[in-house]
Design a protein around this motif. Structure first.
Motif, PDB file in Angstrom:
ATOM      1  N   ILE A  47      47.167  12.086   1.444  1.00  0.00           N
ATOM      2  CA  ILE A  47      47.548  13.246   0.630  1.00  0.00           C
ATOM      3  C   ILE A  47      46.568  14.396   0.839  1.00  0.00           C
ATOM      4  O   ILE A  47      46.959  15.553   1.021  1.00  0.00           O
ATOM      5  N   LEU A  48      45.275  14.064   0.826  1.00  0.00           N
ATOM      6  CA  LEU A  48      44.238  15.079   0.993  1.00  0.00           C
ATOM      7  C   LEU A  48      44.348  15.769   2.349  1.00  0.00           C
ATOM      8  O   LEU A  48      44.245  17.010   2.443  1.00  0.00           O
ATOM      9  N   VAL A  49      44.574  14.988   3.389  1.00  0.00           N
ATOM     10  CA  VAL A  49      44.665  15.534   4.746  1.00  0.00           C
ATOM     11  C   VAL A  49      45.872  16.460   4.880  1.00  0.00           C
ATOM     12  O   VAL A  49      45.773  17.553   5.463  1.00  0.00           O
ATOM     13  N   THR A  50      47.027  16.038   4.341  1.00  0.00           N
ATOM     14  CA  THR A  50      48.230  16.873   4.455  1.00  0.00           C
ATOM     15  C   THR A  50      48.122  18.158   3.643  1.00  0.00           C
ATOM     16  O   THR A  50      48.773  19.155   3.971  1.00  0.00           O
ATOM     17  N   ILE A  51      47.297  18.165   2.608  1.00  0.00           N
ATOM     18  CA  ILE A  51      47.099  19.382   1.816  1.00  0.00           C
ATOM     19  C   ILE A  51      46.123  20.338   2.510  1.00  0.00           C
ATOM     20  O   ILE A  51      46.366  21.543   2.593  1.00  0.00           O
ATOM     21  N   LEU A  52      45.018  19.790   3.036  1.00  0.00           N
ATOM     22  CA  LEU A  52      43.951  20.620   3.586  1.00  0.00           C
ATOM     23  C   LEU A  52      44.221  21.118   4.996  1.00  0.00           C
ATOM     24  O   LEU A  52      43.753  22.192   5.372  1.00  0.00           O
ATOM     25  N   ASP A  53      44.942  20.346   5.801  1.00  0.00           N
ATOM     26  CA  ASP A  53      45.190  20.746   7.194  1.00  0.00           C
ATOM     27  C   ASP A  53      46.471  21.571   7.270  1.00  0.00           C
ATOM     28  O   ASP A  53      47.569  21.070   7.043  1.00  0.00           O
ATOM     29  N   SER A  54      46.349  22.830   7.625  1.00  0.00           N
ATOM     30  CA  SER A  54      47.506  23.741   7.687  1.00  0.00           C
ATOM     31  C   SER A  54      48.505  23.324   8.762  1.00  0.00           C
ATOM     32  O   SER A  54      49.687  23.667   8.676  1.00  0.00           O
ATOM     33  N   ASN A 302      49.530  10.902  16.031  1.00  0.00           N
ATOM     34  CA  ASN A 302      48.361  11.588  16.580  1.00  0.00           C
ATOM     35  C   ASN A 302      47.929  12.772  15.727  1.00  0.00           C
ATOM     36  O   ASN A 302      46.738  13.081  15.640  1.00  0.00           O
ATOM     37  N   ASP A 303      48.891  13.460  15.106  1.00  0.00           N
ATOM     38  CA  ASP A 303      48.564  14.612  14.265  1.00  0.00           C
ATOM     39  C   ASP A 303      47.720  14.193  13.065  1.00  0.00           C
ATOM     40  O   ASP A 303      46.758  14.873  12.701  1.00  0.00           O
ATOM     41  N   VAL A 304      48.111  13.079  12.428  1.00  0.00           N
ATOM     42  CA  VAL A 304      47.369  12.589  11.262  1.00  0.00           C
ATOM     43  C   VAL A 304      45.981  12.137  11.684  1.00  0.00           C
ATOM     44  O   VAL A 304      44.985  12.445  11.012  1.00  0.00           O
ATOM     45  N   VAL A 308      42.491  13.727  10.294  1.00  0.00           N
ATOM     46  CA  VAL A 308      41.448  12.916   9.644  1.00  0.00           C
ATOM     47  C   VAL A 308      40.110  13.124  10.339  1.00  0.00           C
ATOM     48  O   VAL A 308      39.071  13.280   9.683  1.00  0.00           O
ATOM     49  N   ARG A 309      40.126  13.143  11.687  1.00  0.00           N
ATOM     50  CA  ARG A 309      38.886  13.360  12.433  1.00  0.00           C
ATOM     51  C   ARG A 309      38.308  14.740  12.132  1.00  0.00           C
ATOM     52  O   ARG A 309      37.089  14.893  11.967  1.00  0.00           O
ATOM     53  N   ASN A 310      39.149  15.746  12.050  1.00  0.00           N
ATOM     54  CA  ASN A 310      38.688  17.109  11.744  1.00  0.00           C
ATOM     55  C   ASN A 310      38.081  17.177  10.349  1.00  0.00           C
ATOM     56  O   ASN A 310      37.051  17.831  10.142  1.00  0.00           O
ATOM     57  N   LEU A 311      38.728  16.492   9.391  1.00  0.00           N
ATOM     58  CA  LEU A 311      38.229  16.486   8.018  1.00  0.00           C
ATOM     59  C   LEU A 311      36.867  15.821   7.934  1.00  0.00           C
ATOM     60  O   LEU A 311      35.947  16.328   7.288  1.00  0.00           O
TER      61      LEU A 311
END
Length: 319
Positions: A47-54, A302-304, A308-311
């Motif tokens: 949830i956090l990743v999908t909110i923070l990553d545009s 791969n996108d997820v 996650v790696r970027n976060l």
């Protein structure tokens, strides 16, 4: 808790759980607790990743965000009670708390059935009609689709829960289950339950049969479109788009059909084992699948994984 007589109102239920198998309670307490923590962590990160990553602000990840939130709500409506029952000798629950749990668990299950079919439609449009994807799956469309999934599940659950709580319970108050499973509660009613049973059967057709048919038809068109793609790389990319969702659908509905379609045992020894299996299968269905969902979507997307790696790298850099 004493059995209520014909005139006294029912104030609560006794949940048997694993009372007949006390040696298993501590083992299952640790196992279920660990799974619950993985569910909270895995779905919470998703949830956090999908909110923070545009880059993930698309219809597919919006539905995935809803699915993760739903899994957290679904498990939280039952797992804490199950864990408590493993530790306390008197496994009781009030009538009102039982009604709330019935509503939440049925609502979440119904919502997931509809939501998975909405996600199948999203994949169908993305693969079979990519040029019109941004028009068909605009924000004005996919947000109401997700909201409608929650509304349909909630309304259906409200109807069934209302039918159950209006019934008189003047017999035994012992539920042979971990939680207030709606069918187990219905068996304790001392009145005609035919309306509730018929409505449950109709709902099962709507929430199981219709979504499965819709998803199956969607994937027939999806697979046919993928097979027509000339390049191998294009086929792999298209298939990877929907492989995680297809895996979740197979596990979700496969477990449901196994639960309700397996034959009943006739001998007493087999009946005892079946009684334990009838309790454990729904328990693991309500815990294992929500735990697997973020793992499947993370490993096969791969996108997820990149998000996650970027976060993680951003947090490490800030420190």
């Amino acid at each position: 808790m004493e059995k209520p007589n014909q005139t006294s109102p029912l104030v609560g239920f006794i949940l048997l759980g694993l009372s007949a198998h006390p040696k298993l309670e501590k083992t299952f307490f640790v196992l279920i607790l660990l799974m619950y923590l993985v569910i909270l962590l895995g779905n919470g990160v998703l949830i956090l990743v999908t909110i923070l990553d545009s880059c993930l602000h698309t219809p597919m990840y919006f539905f995935l965000e809803n699915l993760s939130f739903l899994d957290i709500c679904y498990t939280t409506s039952s797992v804490p009670l199950v864990l408590d029952s493993f530790l306390t000798p008197q496994k009781t629950i009030s009538f009102s708390a039982c009604a709330v749990q019935m509503f939440l668990s049925f609502s979440m299950a119904g919502t997931e059935c509809v939501l998975l079919s909405m996600m199948a439609f999203d994949h169908y449009v993305a693969i079979c009609n990519p040029l019109r994807y941004s028009v068909v799956m605009s924000k004005a469309v996919y947000v109401p689709m997700a909201a409608g999934s929650w509304a349909i599940g909630g309304v259906a659950s409200l109807v069934h829960t209302s039918l159950v709580i209006q019934l008189p319970f003047c017999g035994a108050n012992i539920i042979n289950h971990f939680t207030c499973e709606i069918l187990a509660v219905l068996k304790l009613a001392c009145a005609d339950i035919s309306i509730s049973v018929i409505s449950m059967e109709v709902t099962n057709v709507i929430f199981l049969g219709v979504p499965v048919l819709f998803i199956s038809v969607s994937y027939v068109f999806i697979i046919a479109t993928i097979l027509r793609i000339p390049s191998t790389e294009g086929k792999k990319k298209a298939f990877s788009t929907c492989s995680a969702h297809l895996t979740v659908v197979i596990i979700f509905y496969g477990t449901l059909f196994f639960m309700y379609g397996k034959p009943k045992s006739k001998d007493s020894q087999g009946a005892d084992k079946e009684d334990l299996a009838d309790k454990l299968i729904p328990l693991f269905y309500g815990v294992v699948i929500p735990m697997l969902n973020p793992i499947i979507y993370s490993l096969r997307n791969n996108d997820v994984k990149a998000a996650v790696r970027n976060l993680v790298s951003q947090k490490c850099f800030r420190r």
